[in-house]
Design a protein around this motif. Sequence first.
Motif: not given
Length: 300
Positions: A207-224
């Motif tokens: 249950p926590d994997a999907a939310s963490l995966d989404k958060a990582i992608k959002e951080q990467r997009e922000t950094a990009k």
Amino acid sequence: MYSALQQSRSNGKKITVKGEKTGKDGTVQKLCQLCSDTIFKDSAIKRKYDNYINITKYYAVNSAVDEIARSNQKKIEPKMKEKLIDFAVSNYHISVSEASVYINNYCEYMGYALPQNKIICGLCGAENPAGAAVCSKCKKALFIICPSCGTQNSNSARVCAKCKFDLTKIDEAAELLARAKRKYIEKNLEEASRLLMQAKALWPGHPDAASLDKAIKEQRETAKNTVAEIMRNIQEKRLYTAMTKIDQAKAADFEIDVSVKEKVTNTLADVKKAFFNEKFFKRKGFFHYNVFNRYYFRFR
């Protein structure tokens, strides 16, 4: 079991490829096809059939339970259950805890009452009162809930009785996920992503994997996006703006390439050195002070 039926169909296809198919094989394959397409026409029916198979795989135990229940107003007393557990263990070579869970599930399916039932810990063998979640002796959880299908398993089970999920990997997956969360907080997105991938391989659907995966992608997009803005500022020679964004990225723990920071820093240092030189202003006069202002606002 539906999965077994699918395997039979697969085996039938292999026979056809090898050229070893007989009349009997053809009949079996057609029967499997018919069952799959007609009887198991939706996932709900498949699950119902698999559940039924899981509580009827120890036929002799079920017969013994039925016999006792019929003679005791559909009730299985603790002493009766103990005898049933011994019977299951001796005949099917399963653990005490697994036998206990199996009998519980079968009684629930058949509507047999289990008043004041005792729970046997599969790890230490201690008896616990009905409704207990933790063993009174070894302090371990008495049941393992399969994270994949939600089935209740004995605490000594290594694989889920229903879906065959590897229950021994739960703790390892949870630890990997916890480490991934820490790395995410530290802004180490590469390591967080690597640990998350390992956790998902051991525990699909956590249950926590999907939310963490989404958060990582959002951080990467922000950094990009931040890096893209900095590079655009550099191209437009808005170096002070670029430096401000580099400082902001650093405060947010975003990694900016060293060469980019050096380019901005060195260029700004040259500008300051040239236009804040006291002798430069004294020698060139007020005109060059205006030149400085023009360059300053150009690079800011």
